[in-house]
Design a protein around this motif. Structure first.
Motif, PDB file in Angstrom:
ATOM      1  N   SER A 346      57.240  36.046  40.226  1.00 23.91           N
ATOM      2  CA  SER A 346      55.983  37.081  40.907  1.00 23.91           C
ATOM      3  C   SER A 346      56.588  38.208  41.776  1.00 23.91           C
ATOM      4  O   SER A 346      58.304  37.414  42.421  1.00 23.91           O
ATOM      5  CB  SER A 346      55.399  36.030  41.413  1.00 23.91           C
ATOM      6  N   LYS A 347      56.140  39.036  42.586  1.00 22.48           N
ATOM      7  CA  LYS A 347      57.137  40.241  43.330  1.00 22.48           C
ATOM      8  C   LYS A 347      56.015  39.844  44.439  1.00 22.48           C
ATOM      9  O   LYS A 347      56.885  39.601  45.475  1.00 22.48           O
ATOM     10  CB  LYS A 347      56.554  41.666  42.277  1.00 22.48           C
ATOM     11  N   TYR A 348      54.725  39.376  44.524  1.00 20.96           N
ATOM     12  CA  TYR A 348      54.438  38.928  45.816  1.00 20.96           C
ATOM     13  C   TYR A 348      53.051  38.328  45.431  1.00 20.96           C
ATOM     14  O   TYR A 348      52.748  38.695  43.672  1.00 20.96           O
ATOM     15  CB  TYR A 348      54.352  40.357  46.449  1.00 20.96           C
ATOM     16  N   ASP A 349      52.134  38.179  45.885  1.00 23.32           N
ATOM     17  CA  ASP A 349      50.715  37.049  45.777  1.00 23.32           C
ATOM     18  C   ASP A 349      49.723  37.870  46.651  1.00 23.32           C
ATOM     19  O   ASP A 349      50.249  38.430  48.130  1.00 23.32           O
ATOM     20  CB  ASP A 349      51.168  35.750  46.023  1.00 23.32           C
ATOM     21  N   MET A 350      48.435  38.349  46.556  1.00 23.51           N
ATOM     22  CA  MET A 350      47.676  38.960  46.727  1.00 23.51           C
ATOM     23  C   MET A 350      46.590  37.562  47.633  1.00 23.51           C
ATOM     24  O   MET A 350      46.240  36.668  46.290  1.00 23.51           O
ATOM     25  CB  MET A 350      47.249  39.405  46.676  1.00 23.51           C
ATOM     26  N   HIS A 351      46.386  37.605  48.804  1.00 22.98           N
ATOM     27  CA  HIS A 351      45.289  37.028  49.416  1.00 22.98           C
ATOM     28  C   HIS A 351      43.389  37.412  49.543  1.00 22.98           C
ATOM     29  O   HIS A 351      43.775  38.488  50.299  1.00 22.98           O
ATOM     30  CB  HIS A 351      45.877  36.334  50.317  1.00 22.98           C
ATOM     31  N   VAL A 352      42.466  37.671  48.914  1.00 24.62           N
ATOM     32  CA  VAL A 352      42.001  38.428  49.484  1.00 24.62           C
ATOM     33  C   VAL A 352      40.871  37.036  49.529  1.00 24.62           C
ATOM     34  O   VAL A 352      40.426  36.813  48.767  1.00 24.62           O
ATOM     35  CB  VAL A 352      41.390  39.484  47.400  1.00 24.62           C
ATOM     36  N   GLN A 353      39.983  37.621  50.338  1.00 19.79           N
ATOM     37  CA  GLN A 353      39.448  36.948  51.508  1.00 19.79           C
ATOM     38  C   GLN A 353      37.785  37.625  51.188  1.00 19.79           C
ATOM     39  O   GLN A 353      37.922  39.011  51.980  1.00 19.79           O
ATOM     40  CB  GLN A 353      39.259  36.383  52.424  1.00 19.79           C
ATOM     41  N   LYS A 354      36.658  37.076  51.294  1.00 17.81           N
ATOM     42  CA  LYS A 354      35.110  37.997  51.945  1.00 17.81           C
ATOM     43  C   LYS A 354      34.770  36.673  52.798  1.00 17.81           C
ATOM     44  O   LYS A 354      34.143  35.225  52.615  1.00 17.81           O
ATOM     45  CB  LYS A 354      34.279  37.839  50.998  1.00 17.81           C
ATOM     46  N   ILE A 355      34.141  37.423  53.918  1.00 17.94           N
ATOM     47  CA  ILE A 355      33.314  36.657  55.177  1.00 17.94           C
ATOM     48  C   ILE A 355      31.953  37.598  55.419  1.00 17.94           C
ATOM     49  O   ILE A 355      32.112  38.422  55.935  1.00 17.94           O
ATOM     50  CB  ILE A 355      33.990  35.687  56.386  1.00 17.94           C
ATOM     51  N   GLY A 356      30.238  36.969  54.577  1.00 21.50           N
ATOM     52  CA  GLY A 356      30.207  37.744  55.173  1.00 21.50           C
ATOM     53  C   GLY A 356      30.223  38.822  54.351  1.00 21.50           C
ATOM     54  O   GLY A 356      30.148  38.966  53.287  1.00 21.50           O
ATOM     55  N   ASN A 357      30.075  39.863  54.677  1.00 23.46           N
ATOM     56  CA  ASN A 357      30.197  41.272  54.166  1.00 23.46           C
ATOM     57  C   ASN A 357      31.506  42.095  55.178  1.00 23.46           C
ATOM     58  O   ASN A 357      31.284  42.878  54.882  1.00 23.46           O
ATOM     59  CB  ASN A 357      28.696  42.408  54.795  1.00 23.46           C
ATOM     60  N   ASN A 358      32.725  40.895  55.312  1.00 26.06           N
ATOM     61  CA  ASN A 358      33.655  41.266  56.072  1.00 26.06           C
ATOM     62  C   ASN A 358      34.519  41.109  54.849  1.00 26.06           C
ATOM     63  O   ASN A 358      34.983  40.005  54.070  1.00 26.06           O
ATOM     64  CB  ASN A 358      34.078  41.046  57.265  1.00 26.06           C
ATOM     65  N   TYR A 359      35.454  42.499  54.420  1.00 23.50           N
ATOM     66  CA  TYR A 359      36.526  41.634  53.040  1.00 23.50           C
ATOM     67  C   TYR A 359      38.083  42.521  54.017  1.00 23.50           C
ATOM     68  O   TYR A 359      37.941  43.187  54.764  1.00 23.50           O
ATOM     69  CB  TYR A 359      36.066  43.018  52.143  1.00 23.50           C
ATOM     70  N   LYS A 360      38.754  41.557  53.510  1.00 17.06           N
ATOM     71  CA  LYS A 360      40.232  41.851  54.012  1.00 17.06           C
ATOM     72  C   LYS A 360      41.474  41.463  52.971  1.00 17.06           C
ATOM     73  O   LYS A 360      40.592  40.167  51.637  1.00 17.06           O
ATOM     74  CB  LYS A 360      40.600  40.820  54.982  1.00 17.06           C
ATOM     75  N   ALA A 361      41.694  41.998  52.130  1.00 13.51           N
ATOM     76  CA  ALA A 361      42.963  41.578  51.776  1.00 13.51           C
ATOM     77  C   ALA A 361      44.254  41.796  52.097  1.00 13.51           C
ATOM     78  O   ALA A 361      44.859  42.510  52.801  1.00 13.51           O
ATOM     79  CB  ALA A 361      42.980  42.732  49.883  1.00 13.51           C
ATOM     80  N   PHE A 362      45.230  40.958  52.230  1.00 12.62           N
ATOM     81  CA  PHE A 362      46.576  40.462  52.388  1.00 12.62           C
ATOM     82  C   PHE A 362      48.258  40.431  51.444  1.00 12.62           C
ATOM     83  O   PHE A 362      47.717  40.117  50.301  1.00 12.62           O
ATOM     84  CB  PHE A 362      47.234  39.065  53.208  1.00 12.62           C
ATOM     85  N   MET A 363      48.899  41.096  51.506  1.00 12.71           N
ATOM     86  CA  MET A 363      50.082  41.286  50.467  1.00 12.71           C
ATOM     87  C   MET A 363      50.766  39.963  51.593  1.00 12.71           C
ATOM     88  O   MET A 363      51.247  40.279  52.229  1.00 12.71           O
ATOM     89  CB  MET A 363      50.928  41.851  50.157  1.00 12.71           C
ATOM     90  N   ARG A 364      51.290  38.841  50.083  1.00 18.18           N
ATOM     91  CA  ARG A 364      52.317  38.412  50.862  1.00 18.18           C
ATOM     92  C   ARG A 364      53.897  37.895  50.123  1.00 18.18           C
ATOM     93  O   ARG A 364      53.849  38.377  48.745  1.00 18.18           O
ATOM     94  CB  ARG A 364      51.534  36.653  50.846  1.00 18.18           C
TER      95      ARG A 364
END
Length: 562
Positions: A346-364
């Motif tokens: 891997s080059k990096y991995d992604m963490h995609v989360q959803k809390i209700g109607n709130n979306y966020k994406a993190f690159m690690r």
């Protein structure tokens, strides 16, 4: 020899000293009587507690403890000289109060001050006792109010560790007239029994080194801990919560389905079949129920995952077939299943989360050199949400009846290909500087869901809450009672439930104030609001009458002696 006519004695010193000069004479008998009388007066003077003034009537009573003047057997001489002669002759009798037949005890300034201080101290002690009694009544009343108010809440059970205090995120949130009371514990700290009426939770947690035990009935549940992990299985607690019908986030059906990762991955495979491999790039996976079928892998290197675990536990990178056979023996000892996936450089991995109607994406990006990107040190960066990520997380959130909180783990290879490797439920790990914001999103989501689902088991007006009684409240209640002229309502009236509650609360408060200084006992609990109308009105009138009598006696006892 010279005969002294004044004393009736013979003065023999005349023949030696000549005739005496005309000077003052001393009467020893009168001196002794006057001295004895005045000494008795001084004794009575400094031992008497009488506060009478010297200006009082001259006919003071005779002290019964005074000794009568002694009777002498000497022959009576001539009568004493007149007052003028006595004054001129310098008689040494200590007649401190001339013209008085008996000796009265005038007030001493020191003794008067001492007696006055004693009386002031006595009155101060009475006032202090009265204040302590009233304060005790106020504290007990406030305690009773707190206990009543504590029943007007909805219990939220948060299953999470103690690293996060969830109570502060729900502070101030209300469901109608009811507050949200947070009870937080881990799965291992809970004992749950359930029936068709609901679930009863007993918890034993440690707070600052002290073991605290509580029992309650939860109205809602927030699951922030994995139901199963390496060496932990809390399925029995989930069954009790399901039987008790406790609503939760995520829903209990979804939590139950996340007990085994192969089960969840099977649902992801169905999504891939429906959406296509290009629109839902799921990694390839091979499932082995036990070690007997583990002969070789399709290709190497591979990642072997033993059983159901989180946080990188049970994951091993296998480079060749010999290592694969060794791992097969470990699976045999573990007596569980395993899965095998191709290793992605891997080059990096992604963490995609959803809390209700709130979306966020993190690159690690890992900086520790470990092939497990979710362990060790890593660089974290929040990025904008691509549309394809939003599509993936929306599709996943529809699984198992709906996932209010979920996250996808995506691995990006060095050639830029993306692979979805797993999905996490409400026990996901919050990342980055926005953790506080995410927790507030979760709290808002739980509060809105409780608003839609939870209903109080009893109506709010069933048991009225008496107003808090403090020092000012007591004084105002006393003044209102002394100046109140409102007659009690007649038996023919039919007041509403709220008016009954207010009248009961006032009567209870009056009884508390009146009984505190007289008996010092704790006040009785407030009467129940649902009573017969006639008995309730009579009890209110009797309480008011008793209160006025006790107040009169109390104030008369405090201020009457002043």
């Amino acid at each position: 020899m010279v005969h002294d006519k004044a004393s009736g004695k013979i003065n023999d010193c005349g023949k030696y000293c000549g005739q005496p000069a005309n000077g003052p004479t001393i009467s020893f008998s009168s001196f002794r009587q006057s001295f004895t009388s005045n000494v008795n007066y001084l004794k009575r003077r400094f031992s008497s507690g009488d506060l009478s003034s010297e200006c009082e009537d001259g006919d003071a009573h005779i002290d019964p403890y005074a000794k009568p003047p002694p009777v002498t057997s000497q022959p009576q001489g001539p009568p004493p000289p007149p007052p003028s002669q006595s004054n001129t002759s310098g008689d040494l009798s200590l007649n401190l109060r001339p013209g008085s037949k008996t000796t009265s005890a005038p007030s001493s300034p020191a003794k008067s001050r001492e007696s006055l201080l004693q009386r002031v101290q006595s009155l101060t002690g009475q006032a202090r006792d009265q204040g302590a009694s009233i304060l005790g009544a106020a504290v007990s009343s406030a305690t009773r109010v707190t206990s009543v108010v504590s029943g007007r809440h909805l219990s939220l059970l948060v299953i999470d560790d103690q690293n996060t205090d969830w109570s502060k995120y729900f502070r101030g949130k209300r469901i109608g007239d009811y507050e949200i009371k947070v009870e937080q514990a881990e799965f291992r700290e809970l004992t749950i029994t359930a029936n068709s009426d609901g679930a009863n939770v007993s918890m034993a947690v440690y707070r600052a080194g002290t073991r605290v035990g509580r029992s309650f009935r939860p109205d809602f549940l927030l699951v922030r801990q994995n139901l199963r992990d390496a060496g932990e299985d809390n399925k029995k607690l989930l069954l009790a919560l399901k039987l008790g019908g406790v609503p939760s986030i995520n829903n209990l059906n979804a939590v139950y389905n996340f007990q085994d990762k192969p089960w969840v991955f099977g649902h992801l495979v169905q999504l891939q079949r429906r959406l296509g491999k290009d629109n839902f790039p799921l990694i390839d996976q091979t499932f082995y129920p036990d070690n007997t079928e583990m002969i070789t892998a399709p290709r190497f290197p591979v990642v072997l995952k033993i059983g159901h675990a989180h946080g990188g536990l049970g994951k091993v990178k296998v480079d060749n077939v010999n290592d694969f056979q060794d791992m097969a023996s470990v699976v045999a000892v573990a007596k569980t299943y395993c899965t095998v996936e191709p290793y992605i450089d891997s080059k990096y991995d992604m963490h995609v989360q959803k809390i209700g109607n709130n979306y966020k994406a993190f690159m690690r990006k890992s900086i520790s050199g470990c092939w497990k990107t979710n362990t060790g040190s890593a660089m974290l960066e929040q990025i904008s949400m691509p549309e394809r990520y939003k599509l993936w997380i929306d599709e996943v959130s529809d699984l198992f009846g709906g996932l209010d909180i979920c996250a996808l783990e995506v691995v990006v290879s060095k050639d830029g290909k993306e692979f979805i490797i797993e999905v996490n439920d409400s026990a996901l790990t919050l990342l980055g500087d926005s953790q506080e914001e995410d927790r507030r999103h979760i709290a808002d989501l739980v509060a809105s869901r409780m608003q839609a689902i939870c209903r109080p088991r009893t109506p709010p007006n069933e048991e009225p809450v008496p107003p808090p009684v403090g020092p000012r409240g007591i004084l105002s209640s006393i003044s209102s009672l002394t100046h109140s002229e409102t007659p009690p309502p007649s038996a023919s009236d039919h007041p509403s439930l709220s008016s009954i509650g207010r009248r009961d609360s006032q009567a209870s408060q009056s009884s508390t104030i009146s009984s505190a200084p007289s008996t010092g006992r704790l006040p009785d609990p407030p009467p129940r609001p649902f009573q017969r109308q006639g008995s309730q009105q009579s009890s209110v009138a009797e309480d008011a009458e008793d209160t006025m009598k006790n107040l009169r006696k109390t104030f008369a006892g405090i201020f009457g002696d002043m």
